[in-house]
Design a protein around this motif. Structure first.
Motif, mmCIF file in Angstrom:
data_model
loop_
_atom_site.group_PDB
_atom_site.id
_atom_site.type_symbol
_atom_site.label_atom_id
_atom_site.label_comp_id
_atom_site.label_asym_id
_atom_site.label_seq_id
_atom_site.Cartn_x
_atom_site.Cartn_y
_atom_site.Cartn_z
ATOM 1 N N GLY A 168 18.330 23.279 -15.974
ATOM 2 C CA GLY A 168 16.993 23.733 -15.604
ATOM 3 C C GLY A 168 15.869 23.081 -16.370
ATOM 4 N N VAL A 169 16.169 22.106 -17.209
ATOM 5 C CA VAL A 169 15.124 21.398 -17.945
ATOM 6 C C VAL A 169 14.462 20.405 -16.998
ATOM 7 C CG1 VAL A 169 14.617 19.848 -19.864
ATOM 8 C CG2 VAL A 169 16.343 21.649 -20.121
ATOM 9 N N ALA A 170 13.136 20.456 -16.935
ATOM 10 C CA ALA A 170 12.388 19.616 -15.994
ATOM 11 C C ALA A 170 11.533 18.604 -16.739
ATOM 12 C CB ALA A 170 11.517 20.475 -15.086
ATOM 13 N N THR A 171 11.362 17.462 -16.139
ATOM 14 C CA THR A 171 10.436 16.468 -16.682
ATOM 15 C C THR A 171 9.018 16.828 -16.251
ATOM 16 O OG1 THR A 171 10.458 15.039 -14.735
ATOM 17 C CG2 THR A 171 12.210 14.705 -16.375
ATOM 18 N N GLY A 172 8.064 16.262 -16.926
ATOM 19 C CA GLY A 172 6.708 16.320 -16.421
ATOM 20 C C GLY A 172 6.565 15.388 -15.230
ATOM 21 N N PRO A 173 5.561 15.573 -14.389
ATOM 22 C CA PRO A 173 5.405 14.701 -13.219
ATOM 23 C C PRO A 173 4.925 13.307 -13.607
ATOM 24 C CG PRO A 173 3.561 16.227 -13.371
ATOM 25 C CD PRO A 173 4.513 16.618 -14.452
ATOM 26 N N LYS A 174 5.428 12.320 -12.913
ATOM 27 C CA LYS A 174 4.952 10.946 -13.045
ATOM 28 C C LYS A 174 4.520 10.465 -11.664
ATOM 29 C CE LYS A 174 5.377 9.539 -17.343
ATOM 30 N NZ LYS A 174 6.305 8.472 -17.736
ATOM 31 N N VAL A 175 3.490 9.636 -11.649
ATOM 32 C CA VAL A 175 2.958 9.145 -10.381
ATOM 33 C C VAL A 175 3.283 7.657 -10.233
ATOM 34 C CG1 VAL A 175 0.876 8.707 -9.027
ATOM 35 C CG2 VAL A 175 1.120 10.862 -10.307
ATOM 36 N N PHE A 176 3.922 7.320 -9.118
ATOM 37 C CA PHE A 176 4.190 5.930 -8.768
ATOM 38 C C PHE A 176 3.203 5.545 -7.666
ATOM 39 C CE2 PHE A 176 7.966 7.398 -10.751
ATOM 40 C CZ PHE A 176 8.600 6.293 -11.302
ATOM 41 N N ARG A 177 2.519 4.419 -7.848
ATOM 42 C CA ARG A 177 1.464 3.996 -6.918
ATOM 43 C C ARG A 177 1.929 2.762 -6.147
ATOM 44 N NH1 ARG A 177 -4.175 4.919 -6.913
ATOM 45 N NH2 ARG A 177 -5.423 3.231 -6.002
ATOM 46 N N LEU A 178 2.028 2.910 -4.822
ATOM 47 C CA LEU A 178 2.489 1.848 -3.942
ATOM 48 C C LEU A 178 1.327 1.331 -3.111
ATOM 49 C CD1 LEU A 178 4.643 0.107 -2.469
ATOM 50 C CD2 LEU A 178 5.030 2.102 -0.980
ATOM 51 N N THR A 179 1.082 0.010 -3.204
ATOM 52 C CA THR A 179 0.054 -0.622 -2.379
ATOM 53 C C THR A 179 0.721 -1.564 -1.398
ATOM 54 O OG1 THR A 179 -1.577 -0.539 -4.159
ATOM 55 C CG2 THR A 179 -2.006 -2.097 -2.365
ATOM 56 N N CYS A 180 0.435 -1.335 -0.112
ATOM 57 C CA CYS A 180 0.977 -2.198 0.944
ATOM 58 C C CYS A 180 -0.073 -3.279 1.251
ATOM 59 C CB CYS A 180 1.285 -1.389 2.205
ATOM 60 S SG CYS A 180 2.568 -0.147 1.936
ATOM 61 N N THR A 181 0.221 -4.496 0.857
ATOM 62 C CA THR A 181 -0.765 -5.577 0.956
ATOM 63 C C THR A 181 -0.611 -6.324 2.286
ATOM 64 O OG1 THR A 181 0.745 -7.104 -0.137
ATOM 65 C CG2 THR A 181 -0.782 -5.882 -1.534
ATOM 66 N N PRO A 182 -1.718 -6.851 2.816
ATOM 67 C CA PRO A 182 -1.633 -7.624 4.063
ATOM 68 C C PRO A 182 -0.776 -8.873 3.852
ATOM 69 C CG PRO A 182 -3.916 -7.069 3.520
ATOM 70 C CD PRO A 182 -3.100 -6.727 2.328
ATOM 71 N N ARG A 183 -0.070 -9.266 4.900
ATOM 72 C CA ARG A 183 0.737 -10.477 4.821
ATOM 73 C C ARG A 183 -0.189 -11.702 4.821
ATOM 74 N NH1 ARG A 183 5.953 -10.953 5.267
ATOM 75 N NH2 ARG A 183 7.251 -9.130 5.736
ATOM 76 N N ARG A 184 0.176 -12.669 4.009
ATOM 77 C CA ARG A 184 -0.593 -13.906 3.969
ATOM 78 C C ARG A 184 -0.233 -14.760 5.174
ATOM 79 N NH1 ARG A 184 -0.135 -15.722 -2.410
ATOM 80 N NH2 ARG A 184 -1.191 -13.856 -3.275
ATOM 81 N N ALA A 185 -1.240 -15.446 5.664
ATOM 82 C CA ALA A 185 -1.009 -16.338 6.792
ATOM 83 C C ALA A 185 -0.142 -17.512 6.322
ATOM 84 C CB ALA A 185 -2.329 -16.865 7.352
ATOM 85 N N SER A 186 0.854 -17.835 7.113
ATOM 86 C CA SER A 186 1.775 -18.924 6.732
ATOM 87 C C SER A 186 1.158 -20.263 7.073
ATOM 88 C CB SER A 186 3.103 -18.748 7.432
ATOM 89 O OG SER A 186 2.928 -18.664 8.820
#
Length: 505
Positions: A487-505
């Motif tokens: 029952g021991v819990a960690t504190g919350p952590k936030v993971f930040r995901l950025t979806c970037t536009p694809r570069r033109a080939s």
């Protein structure tokens, strides 16, 4: 039991005079704003000696009233130690409950100076210049030397860990009756509540894979001489029945005429039994007593025993972690380091790692409510059991937490795969839960996964497919928490995901 007789206040100035050489006969009035340094031996020694002698003579601590009691004080500035020497006529009380109570009361009062002292001190107690170890001498019970304490094949110790719940009813020859070791306080009788802690500890020790034995088993049967259930009787009597051919363990004061000799035998019988079986450790379970304002959990260890000190520190760390996992116990104070005390026979007589766990103070009203609480009993002992596991594994106490806090960038139309790393010593399985700030359904719900070991944690990933819409709306945040089996819990952590536009080939 303490005899609450009248105070002998008139003796104190005289006692102070004898106790302190080379200091004024009349103690100076203490300056509440004074900041002492341990090296200032004269003024500080005077203040400490007054506290020690006032406390010792303010009431009768023993069945035989030894007052006036004279305590001599010396200070070691370099090691920051306070040595307190009592008269050798008190040596027969050394190591037993009343003397320990007196010592702790004096130490608590001296601690009132702590905020005005630079550096932290340690206490040592002697009796006519002799330590408790010197007074008690060699263990009369030989350790079983030919019994392997560890196996090269099986990492679990051969002998079980000894769980010693203090104290239990004993026979008093003066009153010709069976009586508890401790007095009732705030509805708590220590003799009766510690077996409840012991049963919890036994369960979680076995759950962790460590065999253990309870010296006051709750059999449901009656101890015929007393008419009381076996679970209410001191360990001495259980050992008498179990080991009739080993009276040195349970009848170590056979030549004594003291009325409470069996109570004293009970105290030393527990470590003597642990020595006899070559136990890997002994854990003594108690509730504590002091003035009503003192509270919290403590662990006591004997000086000069690093294994006991390490186990004691792990016990405090893990108890704090487990007790603190429940919000209503969040303010309960658990000491950071073990109290080093040279005056406990339970630890002194043990030739194996030995700690005294004082779960809380039954003399404190709020602590007493916690002591009665089954959930508090469980959490405290889960902590001690976890500590023993860490001790055997050679691990250190480390807060259970999510170690990484990452910012991730992934191109649109790509699968993001986010690892979650944890540190600490969780009890598996653990459950990882994550809540995304945006998902394909509204409202977003938390996702949880159970992981059975560290290998599964290392393979675990938070998966998210980055869509074109994600690239337009901006970063997605995942709030991640983990909780272990205890029952021991960690504190919350936030993971930040950025979806970037694809570069033109």
């Amino acid at each position: 039991m303490r005899n609450q007789s009248a105070c002998l206040r008139l003796l104190i100035p005289l006692i102070g005079t004898f106790a302190l050489a080379n200091v004024p006969v009349v103690f100076a009035k203490e300056d509440a704003s004074r900041i002492y340094d341990v090296s200032e031996s004269s003024e500080l020694r005077e203040a400490i000696a007054k506290i020690a002698n006032d406390t010792a003579n303010g009431q009768s601590w023993f069945e035989n009233d030894y007052r006036p009691i004279i305590i001599h004080i010396s200070l070691d500035a370099e090691s920051k130690k306070i040595a307190l020497d009592m008269e050798d006529r008190l040596a027969g009380e050394a190591g037993f409950t009343e003397m320990v109570d007196l010592h702790r009361a004096i130490e608590e009062e001296i601690d009132s100076l702590q905020t005005r002292v630079t550096g932290r001190w340690m206490f040592t107690w002697t009796y006519g210049g002799k330590s408790l170890d010197e007074i008690m001498g060699d263990d009369p019970i030989s350790v079983v030397s030919d019994r392997a304490r560890r196996s090269s094949v099986d990492p679990v110790d051969v002998a079980p860990v000894v769980i010693a719940a203090g104290h239990g009813h004993y026979y008093n020859y003066k009153y010709s009756d069976w009586r508890p070791h401790r007095a009732l306080s705030n509805g708590i009788l220590e003799d009766d509540v510690t077996p409840k802690f012991a049963e919890e500890l036994m369960y979680y020790m076995r759950l962790n894979g460590f065999p253990s034995v309870q010296l006051r088993p709750q059999t449901g049967l009656t101890h015929k001489p007393s008419g009381l259930p076996w679970g209410r009787i001191g360990a001495r009597y259980f050992l008498e029945q179990s080991l009739p051919d080993q009276p040195g363990i349970w009848n170590s004061l056979s030549s004594s005429a003291l009325a409470d000799r069996e109570r004293r035998e009970d105290i030393v019988s527990r470590p003597l039994y642990a020595n006899h079986t070559s136990a890997p450790a002994i854990i003594h379970l108690h509730t504590n007593a002091a003035k009503a304002s003192v509270s919290g959990a403590r662990v006591y260890v004997h000086p000069g025993r690093p294994d006991s000190a390490r186990l004691g520190k792990l016990a405090l760390c893990s108890m704090k972690e487990l007790i603190g996992s429940v919000e209503r116990f969040g303010a309960f104070v658990v000491a950071t380091d073990p109290h080093v005390a040279s005056d406990n026979a339970e630890n002194s007589r043990a030739k194996v790692p030995s700690i005294i766990v004082e779960a809380a103070f039954h003399t404190n009203a709020l602590d007493a409510e916690f002591i009665k609480d089954g959930e508090f009993q469980k959490l405290a002992m889960m902590g001690v059991a976890k500590a023993y596991r860490l001790y055997k594994e050679g691990a250190e106490c480390d807060e259970f937490s999510i170690a990484n806090e990452e910012v991730i960038e992934v191109p649109v139309a790509t699968q993001a795969s986010i690892p979650v790393r944890v540190k600490g010593n969780p009890v598996y399985p653990i459950r990882i839960k994550y809540l995304p700030s945006r998902c394909y359904k509204d409202p977003c719900g938390a996702v949880s996964t159970s992981l059975s070991d560290m290998a599964q944690v290392e393979r675990f990933r938070i998966q998210h497919f980055c869509t074109k819409e994600d690239g337009v709306k901006g970063p997605i945040e995942f709030q991640v928490t983990a909780k272990d089996f205890f029952g021991v819990a960690t504190g919350p952590k936030v993971f930040r995901l950025t979806c970037t536009p694809r570069r033109a080939s």
